[in-house]
Scaffold this motif. Structure first.
Motif, PDB file in Angstrom:
ATOM      1  N   GLY A   1       0.816  -1.203   0.000  1.00 48.74           N
ATOM      2  CA  GLY A   1       0.000   0.000   0.000  1.00 48.74           C
ATOM      3  C   GLY A   1       0.854   1.260   0.000  1.00 48.74           C
ATOM      4  O   GLY A   1       2.040   1.229   0.335  1.00 48.74           O
ATOM      5  N   GLY A   2       0.248   2.365  -0.400  1.00 50.11           N
ATOM      6  CA  GLY A   2       0.917   3.654  -0.322  1.00 50.11           C
ATOM      7  C   GLY A   2       1.932   3.934  -1.396  1.00 50.11           C
ATOM      8  O   GLY A   2       2.739   4.861  -1.262  1.00 50.11           O
TER       9      GLY A   2
ATOM     10  N   LEU B   1       2.251  -1.512 -14.883  1.00 56.33           N
ATOM     11  CA  LEU B   1       3.099  -0.562 -14.183  1.00 56.33           C
ATOM     12  C   LEU B   1       3.088  -0.895 -12.697  1.00 56.33           C
ATOM     13  O   LEU B   1       2.024  -1.111 -12.116  1.00 56.33           O
ATOM     14  CB  LEU B   1       2.608   0.872 -14.386  1.00 56.33           C
ATOM     15  CG  LEU B   1       2.686   1.435 -15.807  1.00 56.33           C
ATOM     16  CD1 LEU B   1       2.283   2.910 -15.801  1.00 56.33           C
ATOM     17  CD2 LEU B   1       4.076   1.273 -16.404  1.00 56.33           C
ATOM     18  N   MET B   2       4.254  -0.923 -12.117  1.00 59.35           N
ATOM     19  CA  MET B   2       4.417  -1.214 -10.691  1.00 59.35           C
ATOM     20  C   MET B   2       4.984   0.035 -10.019  1.00 59.35           C
ATOM     21  O   MET B   2       6.193   0.247 -10.003  1.00 59.35           O
ATOM     22  CB  MET B   2       5.349  -2.408 -10.494  1.00 59.35           C
ATOM     23  CG  MET B   2       5.553  -2.809  -9.040  1.00 59.35           C
ATOM     24  SD  MET B   2       6.653  -4.256  -8.859  1.00 59.35           S
ATOM     25  CE  MET B   2       8.210  -3.572  -9.432  1.00 59.35           C
ATOM     26  N   PRO B   3       4.113   0.898  -9.486  1.00 63.83           N
ATOM     27  CA  PRO B   3       4.616   2.103  -8.823  1.00 63.83           C
ATOM     28  C   PRO B   3       5.351   1.748  -7.524  1.00 63.83           C
ATOM     29  O   PRO B   3       4.925   0.859  -6.783  1.00 63.83           O
ATOM     30  CB  PRO B   3       3.346   2.910  -8.515  1.00 63.83           C
ATOM     31  CG  PRO B   3       2.279   2.296  -9.367  1.00 63.83           C
ATOM     32  CD  PRO B   3       2.651   0.862  -9.490  1.00 63.83           C
ATOM     33  N   LEU B   4       6.430   2.447  -7.263  1.00 63.44           N
ATOM     34  CA  LEU B   4       7.103   2.307  -5.981  1.00 63.44           C
ATOM     35  C   LEU B   4       7.896   3.566  -5.695  1.00 63.44           C
ATOM     36  O   LEU B   4       8.344   4.266  -6.608  1.00 63.44           O
ATOM     37  CB  LEU B   4       8.018   1.085  -5.936  1.00 63.44           C
ATOM     38  CG  LEU B   4       9.326   1.116  -6.731  1.00 63.44           C
ATOM     39  CD1 LEU B   4      10.304   0.127  -6.132  1.00 63.44           C
ATOM     40  CD2 LEU B   4       9.086   0.754  -8.182  1.00 63.44           C
ATOM     41  N   ARG B   5       7.995   3.869  -4.420  1.00 61.13           N
ATOM     42  CA  ARG B   5       8.798   4.998  -3.993  1.00 61.13           C
ATOM     43  C   ARG B   5      10.253   4.557  -3.864  1.00 61.13           C
ATOM     44  O   ARG B   5      10.509   3.380  -3.591  1.00 61.13           O
ATOM     45  CB  ARG B   5       8.289   5.524  -2.644  1.00 61.13           C
ATOM     46  CG  ARG B   5       6.862   6.042  -2.681  1.00 61.13           C
ATOM     47  CD  ARG B   5       6.318   6.248  -1.289  1.00 61.13           C
ATOM     48  NE  ARG B   5       6.319   4.990  -0.532  1.00 61.13           N
ATOM     49  CZ  ARG B   5       5.972   4.879   0.730  1.00 61.13           C
ATOM     50  NH1 ARG B   5       5.582   5.937   1.411  1.00 61.13           N
ATOM     51  NH2 ARG B   5       6.006   3.705   1.336  1.00 61.13           N
ATOM     52  N   PRO B   6      11.198   5.467  -4.068  1.00 52.96           N
ATOM     53  CA  PRO B   6      12.612   5.089  -3.958  1.00 52.96           C
ATOM     54  C   PRO B   6      13.046   4.977  -2.489  1.00 52.96           C
ATOM     55  O   PRO B   6      13.938   5.687  -2.021  1.00 52.96           O
ATOM     56  CB  PRO B   6      13.333   6.230  -4.685  1.00 52.96           C
ATOM     57  CG  PRO B   6      12.446   7.410  -4.491  1.00 52.96           C
ATOM     58  CD  PRO B   6      11.043   6.867  -4.513  1.00 52.96           C
ATOM     59  N   GLU B   7      12.363   4.093  -1.776  1.00 52.63           N
ATOM     60  CA  GLU B   7      12.634   3.857  -0.356  1.00 52.63           C
ATOM     61  C   GLU B   7      12.917   2.379  -0.144  1.00 52.63           C
ATOM     62  O   GLU B   7      12.377   1.522  -0.855  1.00 52.63           O
ATOM     63  CB  GLU B   7      11.440   4.283   0.508  1.00 52.63           C
ATOM     64  CG  GLU B   7      11.005   5.732   0.334  1.00 52.63           C
ATOM     65  CD  GLU B   7      11.984   6.716   0.947  1.00 52.63           C
ATOM     66  OE1 GLU B   7      12.875   6.267   1.705  1.00 52.63           O
ATOM     67  OE2 GLU B   7      11.866   7.921   0.668  1.00 52.63           O
TER      68      GLU B   7
ATOM     69  N   ALA C   1       8.648  -0.970 -13.547  1.00 51.40           N
ATOM     70  CA  ALA C   1       8.612  -0.139 -12.343  1.00 51.40           C
ATOM     71  C   ALA C   1       8.493   1.331 -12.726  1.00 51.40           C
ATOM     72  O   ALA C   1       9.072   1.781 -13.715  1.00 51.40           O
ATOM     73  CB  ALA C   1       9.865  -0.359 -11.508  1.00 51.40           C
ATOM     74  N   VAL C   2       7.718   2.073 -11.940  1.00 52.00           N
ATOM     75  CA  VAL C   2       7.614   3.528 -12.086  1.00 52.00           C
ATOM     76  C   VAL C   2       7.963   4.143 -10.742  1.00 52.00           C
ATOM     77  O   VAL C   2       7.270   3.908  -9.750  1.00 52.00           O
ATOM     78  CB  VAL C   2       6.194   3.960 -12.507  1.00 52.00           C
ATOM     79  CG1 VAL C   2       6.109   5.486 -12.567  1.00 52.00           C
ATOM     80  CG2 VAL C   2       5.820   3.366 -13.841  1.00 52.00           C
ATOM     81  N   LEU C   3       9.021   4.913 -10.702  1.00 49.44           N
ATOM     82  CA  LEU C   3       9.419   5.559  -9.451  1.00 49.44           C
ATOM     83  C   LEU C   3       8.501   6.743  -9.181  1.00 49.44           C
ATOM     84  O   LEU C   3       8.377   7.648 -10.011  1.00 49.44           O
ATOM     85  CB  LEU C   3      10.877   6.000  -9.528  1.00 49.44           C
ATOM     86  CG  LEU C   3      11.887   4.840  -9.597  1.00 49.44           C
ATOM     87  CD1 LEU C   3      13.292   5.358  -9.808  1.00 49.44           C
ATOM     88  CD2 LEU C   3      11.815   3.983  -8.342  1.00 49.44           C
ATOM     89  N   ASN C   4       7.872   6.716  -8.013  1.00 45.68           N
ATOM     90  CA  ASN C   4       6.850   7.699  -7.659  1.00 45.68           C
ATOM     91  C   ASN C   4       7.225   8.396  -6.342  1.00 45.68           C
ATOM     92  O   ASN C   4       7.990   7.855  -5.541  1.00 45.68           O
ATOM     93  CB  ASN C   4       5.498   6.992  -7.515  1.00 45.68           C
ATOM     94  CG  ASN C   4       4.373   7.962  -7.254  1.00 45.68           C
ATOM     95  OD1 ASN C   4       4.284   9.020  -7.863  1.00 45.68           O
ATOM     96  ND2 ASN C   4       3.497   7.607  -6.329  1.00 45.68           N
TER      97      ASN C   4
ATOM     98  N   ILE D   1       7.974  10.295 -11.284  1.00 46.37           N
ATOM     99  CA  ILE D   1       6.939  11.199 -10.778  1.00 46.37           C
ATOM    100  C   ILE D   1       7.415  11.757  -9.435  1.00 46.37           C
ATOM    101  O   ILE D   1       7.695  11.006  -8.507  1.00 46.37           O
ATOM    102  CB  ILE D   1       5.600  10.466 -10.596  1.00 46.37           C
ATOM    103  CG1 ILE D   1       5.139   9.844 -11.929  1.00 46.37           C
ATOM    104  CG2 ILE D   1       4.541  11.425 -10.055  1.00 46.37           C
ATOM    105  CD1 ILE D   1       4.871  10.834 -13.032  1.00 46.37           C
ATOM    106  N   GLY D   2       7.501  13.073  -9.350  1.00 49.93           N
ATOM    107  CA  GLY D   2       8.043  13.709  -8.159  1.00 49.93           C
ATOM    108  C   GLY D   2       7.064  13.774  -7.001  1.00 49.93           C
ATOM    109  O   GLY D   2       5.850  13.619  -7.167  1.00 49.93           O
ATOM    110  N   ASN D   3       7.617  14.018  -5.826  1.00 47.61           N
ATOM    111  CA  ASN D   3       6.813  14.197  -4.614  1.00 47.61           C
ATOM    112  C   ASN D   3       6.340  15.650  -4.578  1.00 47.61           C
ATOM    113  O   ASN D   3       6.985  16.514  -3.992  1.00 47.61           O
ATOM    114  CB  ASN D   3       7.666  13.857  -3.388  1.00 47.61           C
ATOM    115  CG  ASN D   3       6.868  13.891  -2.112  1.00 47.61           C
ATOM    116  OD1 ASN D   3       5.638  13.916  -2.127  1.00 47.61           O
ATOM    117  ND2 ASN D   3       7.554  13.903  -0.982  1.00 47.61           N
TER     118      ASN D   3
END
Length: 209
Positions: free
Chosen positions: A12-13, A106-112, A135-138, A166-168
């Motif tokens: 999630g998230g 598309l697999m969104p994920l944050r660079p964390e 992967a899509v960095l979000n 995609i930026g924060n």
């Protein structure tokens, strides 16, 4: 021919709904007929759609994964150009159905680190459908080395990463409150520029430019 784009992550998230809805608006602005299928029981995408002023210009439908094929066939019969499937984070059955139906995942994920660790479960699940996600960095920080570090980690795992990140950016939150995409809320903003670039890349991959 109707093309199907699925947004899938078992964590999630990660921004699946945000990316799905913003891409839907951007495709609509590019004069494509778009249907969003909301497979998440929380129905966030559907609630967003219910608050929009023009109900006819963008179709968002709440759908149980067991009826996905029937609803997809109806979209094809109505000559939809793009169907975007938004999935729930903790429903492997829905995610698997969406993966099987997809022309592009598309697999969104944050660079964390937590997102990077969790993505293995998503990749494994999608593999059951004999598909490979991109992967899509979000929610990418404006500054810092995290993007390159994430790209390197993804490359080491043999995963493709979309060239657009995609930026924060606050515009995504403000646009969601207004039940808009960022390309509507702030057409000349940086967030809108990123979404338009991602739409163009997705369209090219789907052959729906």
């Amino acid at each position: 021919m109707t093309k199907v784009l699925s947004l899938i992550s078992t964590k999630g998230g990660t921004g699946k709904t945000t990316i799905a809805l913003n891409l839907a608006v951007a495709f609509r602005e590019a004069r494509k007929t778009v249907v969003v299928l909301d497979l998440d029981p929380q129905a966030t995408a559907t609630a967003w759609s219910d608050q929009r002023e023009d109900e006819d210009e963008l179709s968002v439908l709440s759908c149980q994964h067991g009826r996905l094929q029937a609803v997809l066939q109806a979209a094809r019969d109505n000559r939809a150009d793009i169907v975007i499937i938004d999935t729930a984070p903790h429903s492997e059955a829905a995610a698997l159905a969406a993966a099987k139906a997809a022309d592009l995942i598309l697999m969104p994920l944050r660079p964390e680190i937590f997102d990077l660790r969790a993505m293995a479960n998503t990749v494994e699940m999608i593999g059951v459908a004999k598909k490979q996600p991109t992967a899509v960095l979000n929610a990418v920080p404006v500054r810092g080395p995290k993007v390159q570090e994430a790209r390197t980690a993804l490359e080491e795992l043999g995963l493709e990463t979309a060239p657009v990140t995609i930026g924060n950016r606050a515009a995504f939150g403000y646009a969601a409150i207004a039940s808009q995409g960022v390309t509507e809320f702030e057409p000349e903003g940086t967030a809108a520029t990123e979404v338009k670039a991602l739409r163009k890349w997705v369209a090219k991959r789907l052959g729906a430019a």
